[in-house]
Every structure is written in C-alpha cells, then in structure tokens.
Design a protein around this motif. Structure first.
Motif, PDB file in Angstrom:
ATOM      1  N   ALA A  13     -30.562   9.900  -4.538  1.00  0.00           N
ATOM      2  CA  ALA A  13     -29.422  10.098  -3.640  1.00  0.00           C
ATOM      3  C   ALA A  13     -28.111   9.786  -4.354  1.00  0.00           C
ATOM      4  O   ALA A  13     -27.160  10.573  -4.302  1.00  0.00           O
ATOM      5  CB  ALA A  13     -29.583   9.215  -2.400  1.00  0.00           C
ATOM      6  N   GLY A  14     -28.063   8.641  -5.020  1.00  0.00           N
ATOM      7  CA  GLY A  14     -26.816   8.212  -5.658  1.00  0.00           C
ATOM      8  C   GLY A  14     -26.370   9.172  -6.744  1.00  0.00           C
ATOM      9  O   GLY A  14     -25.197   9.570  -6.800  1.00  0.00           O
ATOM     10  N   GLU A  36     -26.615   0.459 -11.113  1.00  0.00           N
ATOM     11  CA  GLU A  36     -28.065   0.485 -10.864  1.00  0.00           C
ATOM     12  C   GLU A  36     -28.638  -0.852 -11.319  1.00  0.00           C
ATOM     13  O   GLU A  36     -28.453  -1.258 -12.459  1.00  0.00           O
ATOM     14  CB  GLU A  36     -28.697   1.655 -11.637  1.00  0.00           C
TER      15      GLU A  36
HETATM   16  C1  LIG Z   1     -45.198   6.508  -5.860  1.00  0.00           C
HETATM   17  C2  LIG Z   1     -44.230   7.342  -5.075  1.00  0.00           C
HETATM   18  C3  LIG Z   1     -44.475   8.689  -4.876  1.00  0.00           C
HETATM   19  C4  LIG Z   1     -43.584   9.464  -4.140  1.00  0.00           C
HETATM   20  N1  LIG Z   1     -43.863  10.782  -3.952  1.00  0.00           N
HETATM   21  C5  LIG Z   1     -43.009  11.546  -3.254  1.00  0.00           C
HETATM   22  C6  LIG Z   1     -43.264  12.933  -3.079  1.00  0.00           C
HETATM   23  O1  LIG Z   1     -44.261  13.466  -3.576  1.00  0.00           O
HETATM   24  N2  LIG Z   1     -42.384  13.657  -2.349  1.00  0.00           N
HETATM   25  C7  LIG Z   1     -41.251  13.105  -1.804  1.00  0.00           C
HETATM   26  O2  LIG Z   1     -40.466  13.818  -1.163  1.00  0.00           O
HETATM   27  N3  LIG Z   1     -40.970  11.790  -1.978  1.00  0.00           N
HETATM   28  C8  LIG Z   1     -41.820  11.006  -2.678  1.00  0.00           C
HETATM   29  N4  LIG Z   1     -41.537   9.681  -2.868  1.00  0.00           N
HETATM   30  C9  LIG Z   1     -40.311   9.113  -2.280  1.00  0.00           C
HETATM   31  C10 LIG Z   1     -39.098   9.327  -3.186  1.00  0.00           C
HETATM   32  O3  LIG Z   1     -39.362   8.838  -4.465  1.00  0.00           O
HETATM   33  C11 LIG Z   1     -37.910   8.614  -2.582  1.00  0.00           C
HETATM   34  O4  LIG Z   1     -37.697   9.135  -1.298  1.00  0.00           O
HETATM   35  C12 LIG Z   1     -36.649   8.787  -3.405  1.00  0.00           C
HETATM   36  O5  LIG Z   1     -36.790   8.196  -4.661  1.00  0.00           O
HETATM   37  C13 LIG Z   1     -35.471   8.157  -2.671  1.00  0.00           C
HETATM   38  O6  LIG Z   1     -34.349   8.227  -3.464  1.00  0.00           O
HETATM   39  P1  LIG Z   1     -33.145   7.220  -3.203  1.00  0.00           P
HETATM   40  O7  LIG Z   1     -32.130   7.514  -4.241  1.00  0.00           O
HETATM   41  O8  LIG Z   1     -32.755   7.249  -1.787  1.00  0.00           O
HETATM   42  O9  LIG Z   1     -33.774   5.777  -3.418  1.00  0.00           O
HETATM   43  P2  LIG Z   1     -34.469   5.110  -4.725  1.00  0.00           P
HETATM   44  O10 LIG Z   1     -35.199   6.117  -5.511  1.00  0.00           O
HETATM   45  O11 LIG Z   1     -35.192   3.941  -4.189  1.00  0.00           O
HETATM   46  O12 LIG Z   1     -33.209   4.642  -5.541  1.00  0.00           O
HETATM   47  C14 LIG Z   1     -32.372   3.611  -5.096  1.00  0.00           C
HETATM   48  C15 LIG Z   1     -31.892   2.864  -6.315  1.00  0.00           C
HETATM   49  O13 LIG Z   1     -30.949   1.885  -5.903  1.00  0.00           O
HETATM   50  C16 LIG Z   1     -31.109   0.738  -6.703  1.00  0.00           C
HETATM   51  N5  LIG Z   1     -30.501  -0.371  -5.979  1.00  0.00           N
HETATM   52  C17 LIG Z   1     -30.904  -0.917  -4.810  1.00  0.00           C
HETATM   53  N6  LIG Z   1     -30.069  -1.900  -4.439  1.00  0.00           N
HETATM   54  C18 LIG Z   1     -29.111  -1.979  -5.394  1.00  0.00           C
HETATM   55  C19 LIG Z   1     -27.967  -2.809  -5.569  1.00  0.00           C
HETATM   56  N7  LIG Z   1     -27.649  -3.739  -4.681  1.00  0.00           N
HETATM   57  N8  LIG Z   1     -27.213  -2.618  -6.669  1.00  0.00           N
HETATM   58  C20 LIG Z   1     -27.530  -1.658  -7.586  1.00  0.00           C
HETATM   59  N9  LIG Z   1     -28.609  -0.856  -7.467  1.00  0.00           N
HETATM   60  C21 LIG Z   1     -29.379  -1.010  -6.378  1.00  0.00           C
HETATM   61  C22 LIG Z   1     -32.611   0.632  -6.876  1.00  0.00           C
HETATM   62  O14 LIG Z   1     -32.943  -0.129  -8.008  1.00  0.00           O
HETATM   63  C23 LIG Z   1     -33.010   2.100  -7.018  1.00  0.00           C
HETATM   64  O15 LIG Z   1     -33.091   2.515  -8.353  1.00  0.00           O
HETATM   65  C24 LIG Z   1     -42.410   8.877  -3.602  1.00  0.00           C
HETATM   66  C25 LIG Z   1     -42.148   7.521  -3.807  1.00  0.00           C
HETATM   67  C26 LIG Z   1     -43.044   6.757  -4.532  1.00  0.00           C
HETATM   68  C27 LIG Z   1     -42.753   5.299  -4.742  1.00  0.00           C
END
Ligand SMILES: Cc1cc2nc3c(=O)[nH]c(=O)nc-3n(C[C@H](O)[C@H](O)[C@H](O)COP(=O)(O)OP(=O)(O)OC[C@H]3O[C@@H](n4cnc5c(N)ncnc54)[C@H](O)[C@@H]3O)c2cc1C
Length: 459
Positions: A13-14, A36
């Motif tokens: 997302a970010g 991050e």
């Molecule tokens: C094993 C696994 C398999 C998956 N398979 C699928 C799939 O097949 N299909 C699908 O659609 N989705 C899947 N997902 C879900 C998908 O990976 C997530 O929905 C997606 O990564 C979400 O992205 P995001 O950027 O919202 O959050 P994240 O990927 O969680 O990224 C958020 C980031 O913010 C950082 N962060 C948090 N708090 C702070 C802070 N205070 N300061 C600085 N950094 C911070 C974290 O370290 C992290 O890197 C899977 C997830 C997992 C774990």
C-alpha cells in the motif's frame, strides 16, 4: 518549496501510494519519504509459502523494487526506521532509527498510513520455543525455510485459513508429515459456507494433510528449548516444526494514539477517497477499513489485491486526482498442490445475514470437456438474490484451472449481472480447457432453474 509526502510502511500500500504520487507530481513539487521499520521494502508476502517450499529462490526474488530503484524515481526509503508517533496538529512524525540508534522528527504535508497487519499472537505457552514461527514477514519465511532444510519429519500448522493451507502445500512438497489444526469446524471456514468449507476440508485431507478441526491449541510443549508437540485438550500432536498462522490483526495502535478514527471493523476509518478522519492523513492497505460493495458494510480484509489498489488511489489523489475506492467483494483464491479454492461476493450465510432473499445452488462440473484426460472435477456454489435475480456470490473448489474462474464470476457480481444475463455471456470454449458450457455459464443456468424463468428480458 516542494510539499512533503511521508509514508509509514514500505510495502504494497505504502509504496503503491509513493509511486503513483510520483507519477502525478515531480520531485520539484513533491518530496516523498517512506519509513519502513523492517529490513524489507516492497516485497511479496504472498510468495512466502513458495520460498518455504523451495519453488522460489532466493528470497530476493520476492522483492518487487529495491530502495535504489525507488531512489531513481526520487522516492527516499529508509529501512529500519519506525514511526513511533504522529502529531497531527503539528503535522510531524517521530521516527526511531533502529540503525543509527536515534530519534528525530519530520514534518509532512501529506501522510500515508500504510502500516499493514501483524500475525495474531496466540496467548499460549511455548510460542518462543525453537522450531516455532509465525508466517507473516519475509524473516518468518527465511526462518521456516531454514527449518525445512533440516528435514523435519512432522510439521504442525496452527490456523486453517488461506496461509495455513498454502503452508501445508509447502510442507507436503518437502515430504514432511503435515497436520493442519483449525479452530473452526472446517478449513477456510470464514470465507466459505459451512458445507462448502467441509468439502474443501475433505479434499485437503485427500492430499495427505492431517486436518484437525474444532481444536483450540492450548500450549506448545518442548524439550531442551525446542518444540516437540502441540497441546490440544488432552492430546499432544507431535511436531518438529510449528507454524502459527492464526490470522492477522491490523496495525492501528499508532493511528489510535494519534487520534485517527478507528472504524467498526477495527481498521483505520477512511472515506471513499481513502482520507482518514484527520486532515492531510490518508490510509491504505491491511490497516485500513474498506466497504463491501454488496452490503455497504465496513470490513477490514488483509489482501494484497486491495492494498495495491488502495495505495494507487491514495497516490493519485495526493497527486491531485479525484479517485474513489469502489469497495470490495472479498475475492480470494488459494491452492494446495493441485487443488484450487476461490470465493467472491457473499456466501449464502452472509447474503441471508445481510437481508437478501438468497437462493443458492451447488453443482459439480469439470475443468475441461469431460472426455479430456486432464479434466478434473470441480464444484461451484453460486448465490443469487431472488427479487433482483442478481448474482451475489460464488465459491469454487476443484482441480487445476478451476479456481481462476472466480474472476469471471467476480466481474458478474461486480457489474450487478442477473443470472439470466450471465448464462448468455459469450465465453470461450475448447475441449482441453473447458466444457462448451463453462462452469461460469452453468452457474447462471443452474441459478436460473432455481429461480424460475425471468419475467423480463435479461440485460
Ligand atoms: C504468507 C502470506 C501469503 C499471502 N498471500 C496472499 C495472496 O495470495 N493474495 C493476496 O491478495 N494477499 C495475500 N497476502 C496478504 C498480503 O500480503 C497483504 O494484504 C499485503 O502485504 C498488505 O500490504 P500492506 O502494504 O497493506 O501491508 P504490509 O505488507 O503488512 O506492509 C506494511 C509495512 O509497514 C511496516 N510498518 C508497520 N508499522 C510501521 C511503523 N510504525 N513504522 C514504519 N513501518 C511500519 C511493516 O513493517 C510492513 O512492512 C498474504 C500474506 C501473507 C503473510
């Protein structure tokens, strides 16, 4: 002076927000800085089970873009930098630099809250034993792969959701005896109707996974600091390796502390443009609330599909666009060996709960013409609304190529198609890839039979 966009969280997302904001606004107009907290930026968590299985290697193959590549687009990414506070009045964030051991404050004009979700911590004894890992971030995948390389005999996965099922595939592929423990009555119980989830559970058992349903894990036992078994009631299930995959929770503590409104679903509340309740602050991805397209109800789903789309919209809006996030259907798919499972829209139970007069059908089909040697059986459950004849939801279980048919059904649900219109869509056919009536069309036909003929011409 350029404005400054600060991003908290350097993954789907970010970093989608960062790249889309940059496409709209050059560096002279918008400085972009992402923080991050981990060592990893812009990675595919979705690929982790396939790194553990050994299908994908090295782990760097799961990285989408590096810090250096972002720098080429004038996006500055600081790894191992954790945002520990947000002052929405002063428009600053406080950052802890885990590399340099210092804290500092940075001002922002726009702030993107994209902190994702974390693995749900099980409040049980033994989670710190050697051989026990969560499966959420790349470090988890690295640790579990190292254990797999030590050739454990028995693995236990705690959690019968999508990640649990994918980890079962990873362990089976490495010849490890695998037990999957689900707290509910079936695997994937939250995503599928009860009887369909039971069918999935039997099919996964058929692959050689020992599936234990209706069990709450109470503790993990160990010897000499290493896990030896998983305790459920009076049973101890032997384990050389345990993966905890009991769901995920949105990372909203920082948002809550900063006074951002938290929605009913537990995610950060956002409007249809993905603005939070505080001016200048946006939220996207696993940490943010979204809306179900059919019910209008808030929900917090943790899917990469949603995170990428929401990040894009936030970035475009910061770039001056007027983009609305249209909500979700909860479309999701997974596979275990050659078994595919997918869902979209509302289950029958969800449709009833939401007040629809739901009509549901389940039928068996094949992934290709019945006479084609590679054809595999598949099952489809489809749900429609009796009064509008609109298709509301679909669930699929079947052999290779069955699952992605959910996308055609998701398009039908998304576009509010009636079952009568669905059955006449001009889909493709060749015997090696589908029957002449593809199961997508059959869903329309079988639902039409259940509803009776339409009084109006299909649209
Ligand atoms: C094993 C696994 C398999 C998956 N398979 C699928 C799939 O097949 N299909 C699908 O659609 N989705 C899947 N997902 C879900 C998908 O990976 C997530 O929905 C997606 O990564 C979400 O992205 P995001 O950027 O919202 O959050 P994240 O990927 O969680 O990224 C958020 C980031 O913010 C950082 N962060 C948090 N708090 C702070 C802070 N205070 N300061 C600085 N950094 C911070 C974290 O370290 C992290 O890197 C899977 C997830 C997992 C774990």
């Amino acid at each position: 002076m350029p404005e400054r966009l600060v991003i908290i969280g350097g993954d789907a997302a970010g970093m989608s927000a960062a790249t889309n904001a940059r496409r709209s606004r050059p560096a002279a107009d918008l400085e972009i800085v992402a923080f991050e907290r981990s060592d990893w930026v812009s990675f595919s968590a979705c690929g982790e089970p396939y790194y553990v299985s050994g299908d994908v290697s090295p782990i760097e193959a799961l990285l989408v873009r590096s810090v250096e590549e972002f720098a080429k687009s004038s996006i500055t990414v600081h790894k191992r930098h954790e945002v520990i506070a947000i002052d929405t009045a002063a428009r600053t964030v406080t950052v802890r630099d885990h590399l340099g051991g210092r804290e500092f404050t940075v001002g922002y004009d726009h702030l993107v809250y994209a902190t994702g979700a974390s693995a749900r911590r099980l409040p049980i004894e033994g989670v710190d034993l050697l051989g026990v890992h969560e499966m959420h971030v790349l470090d988890d995948a690295l640790a579990v792969r190292r254990l797999v390389e030590q050739r454990p005999r028995r693995a236990v996965i705690v959690g019968g959701g999508f990640v649990g099922v994918e980890m079962a595939e990873a362990f089976l592929a490495n010849g490890i005896e695998t037990t999957l423990i689900a707290a509910g009555d079936a695997l994937l119980a939250g995503a599928f109707d009860v009887e369909f989830a039971a069918r999935i559970t039997e099919a996964v058992r058929g692959l050689g996974v020992r599936v234990e349903t209706g069990h709450r894990v109470e503790c993990l036992h160990g010897e000499a600091g290493r896990v030896t078994s998983v305790g459920c009631g009076d049973r101890a299930i032997p384990a050389d390796l345990v993966v905890l995959a009991a769901g995920t929770v949105p990372n909203v503590a920082l948002a809550r502390a900063a006074g951002l409104r938290i929605g009913e679903s537990g995610g950060v509340w956002v409007d249809d443009h993905l603005r939070t309740s505080v001016s200048g602050v946006w939220a996207a991805g696993d940490c943010a609330e979204t809306t179900h397209r059919l019910t209008g109800l808030p929900l917090n789903l943790h899917l990469g599909t949603i995170a990428n789309k929401q990040g894009r919209i936030v970035g475009l809006n910061i770039g001056g666009a007027d983009e609305v996030f249209p909500g979700v259907l909860g479309t999701a798919i997974t596979k275990c060996i050659d078994l595919e499972m997918a869902r979209s829209g509302l289950t029958e139970a969800e449709a009833r709960d939401a007040g629809f007069d739901a009509v549901a059908v389940t039928f068996e089909a094949t992934t290709a013409a019945g006479y084609w040697p590679a054809a595999r059986p598949m099952w489809v459950k489809a749900v429609a609304d009796r009064s509008t004849r609109r298709i509301l939801g679909a669930q699929i279980l079947g052999g290779a190529t069955a699952g992605k048919r959910i996308d055609a059904l998701a398009m039908a649900i998304w576009n509010e198609m009636t079952v009568d219109a669905l059955l006449n869509v001009d889909l493709s056919y060749t015997p090696t890839l589908s029957g002449v009536w593809d199961p997508v069309l059959t869903a329309g036909r079988v639902l039409q039979s259940a509803l009776g003929p339409s009084a109006t011409r299909p649209r």
